[in-house]
Design an enzyme around this catalytic site. Structure first.
Site, PDB file in Angstrom:
ATOM      1  N   GLU A 293       5.167  10.772  12.533  1.00  0.00           N
ATOM      2  CA  GLU A 293       4.714  10.742  13.769  1.00  0.00           C
ATOM      3  C   GLU A 293       5.218  12.113  14.556  1.00  0.00           C
ATOM      4  OE1 GLU A 293       6.527   7.161  15.615  1.00  0.00           O
ATOM      5  OE2 GLU A 293       4.909   5.752  14.684  1.00  0.00           O
TER       6      GLU A 293
ATOM      7  N   GLU B 141      -1.123   5.799   5.036  1.00  0.00           N
ATOM      8  CA  GLU B 141      -2.341   5.610   4.032  1.00  0.00           C
ATOM      9  C   GLU B 141      -2.858   7.262   3.877  1.00  0.00           C
ATOM     10  OE1 GLU B 141      -1.732   3.839   6.450  1.00  0.00           O
ATOM     11  OE2 GLU B 141      -2.794   1.888   6.265  1.00  0.00           O
TER      12      GLU B 141
ATOM     13  N   CYS C 262      -8.018   5.135   8.481  1.00  0.00           N
ATOM     14  CA  CYS C 262      -7.786   5.082   7.358  1.00  0.00           C
ATOM     15  C   CYS C 262      -8.634   4.754   6.071  1.00  0.00           C
ATOM     16  CB  CYS C 262      -6.256   4.409   6.953  1.00  0.00           C
ATOM     17  SG  CYS C 262      -4.829   5.440   7.764  1.00  0.00           S
TER      18      CYS C 262
HETATM   19  N1  THU Z   1       0.062   3.345  10.975  1.00  0.00           N
HETATM   20  C1  THU Z   1      -0.170   3.455   9.732  1.00  0.00           C
HETATM   21  O1  THU Z   1       0.776   4.293   9.214  1.00  0.00           O
HETATM   22  N2  THU Z   1      -0.877   3.029   9.070  1.00  0.00           N
HETATM   23  C2  THU Z   1      -2.030   2.114   9.510  1.00  0.00           C
HETATM   24  O2  THU Z   1      -2.879   1.870   8.850  1.00  0.00           O
HETATM   25  C3  THU Z   1      -1.746   1.704  10.844  1.00  0.00           C
HETATM   26  C4  THU Z   1      -0.673   2.363  11.719  1.00  0.00           C
HETATM   27  C5  THU Z   1       1.339   3.767  11.752  1.00  0.00           C
HETATM   28  C6  THU Z   1       0.753   4.715  12.797  1.00  0.00           C
HETATM   29  C7  THU Z   1       1.998   4.690  13.712  1.00  0.00           C
HETATM   30  O3  THU Z   1       2.925   5.856  13.125  1.00  0.00           O
HETATM   31  C8  THU Z   1       2.623   3.610  13.524  1.00  0.00           C
HETATM   32  O4  THU Z   1       1.978   3.067  12.353  1.00  0.00           O
HETATM   33  C9  THU Z   1       2.273   2.777  14.657  1.00  0.00           C
HETATM   34  O5  THU Z   1       0.899   2.796  15.088  1.00  0.00           O
END
Ligand code: THU
Length: 161
Positions: free
Chosen positions: A65, A76, A116
């Site tokens: 993030e 992913e 993703c």
């Molecule tokens: N997130 C993922 O890493 N993969 C996904 O497929 C859905 C969401 C992460 C993005 C963000 O850092 C956190 O989950 C909350 O949305």
């Protein structure tokens, strides 16, 4: 009268880790480890992805993030882009995804977001070989999809350009 097009998706539902293959167990474990290393100070939602490569090696990614929120990236895509940048010709045999909240060690359903799925579909198309997707599901279960295409019907691919 309009005809119907019915799509069918088969998902293997595995009731517990005991039903996973040895390689699937390892991939899920690596995805969990990856989630532990997520950089998610804003959502506190830790996602881990593990890629099993054709030669058996594994590659991991976690969500990253950023204070400027849209600059972050999902687990992913972090894994897939890093793999493609470092080992562009390695085929992917499996993707495993899991997630948890920072406040708990319980792993939660991890359903890849739309962006993703699109990126996963691109690499599946590129390697011309289905990529099974193993997802953490509710209540300690797992879903096994046989192909990324099952997560993203009616794909937009380079054929449409
Ligand atoms: N997130 C993922 O890493 N993969 C996904 O497929 C859905 C969401 C992460 C993005 C963000 O850092 C956190 O989950 C909350 O949305």
């Amino acid at each position: 009268m309009a005809s119907e097009l019915n799509l069918q998706i088969t998902i293997d539902v595995l009731d517990s880790a005991a039903e996973l293959s040895e390689q699937e167990k390892q991939a899920m474990q690596l995805a969990q480890e990856a989630a532990n290393h997520a950089y998610a100070p804003y959502s506190n939602f830790l996602v881990g992805a593990a890629l099993v490569l054709e030669d058996g090696t594994m590659f991991k990614g976690s969500n990253q993030e950023n204070a400027a929120y849209p600059s972050g990236l999902c687990a992913e895509r972090t894994a897939l882009f890093a793999l493609s940048a470092n080992y562009p010709n390695q085929k992917i045999k499996m993707i495993a995804v899991t997630a948890r909240r920072r406040s708990s060690m319980e792993f939660l359903p991890a359903m890849p977001c739309g962006a993703c799925r699109q990126v996963m579909a691109e690499y599946e198309y590129k390697q011309q070989q289905a990529i099974p997707v193993l997802l953490q599901a509710a209540d300690g279960k797992y879903y096994r999809l046989r192909s990324v295409a099952d997560l993203l019907p009616f794909q937009f691919t380079k054929d449409h350009l």
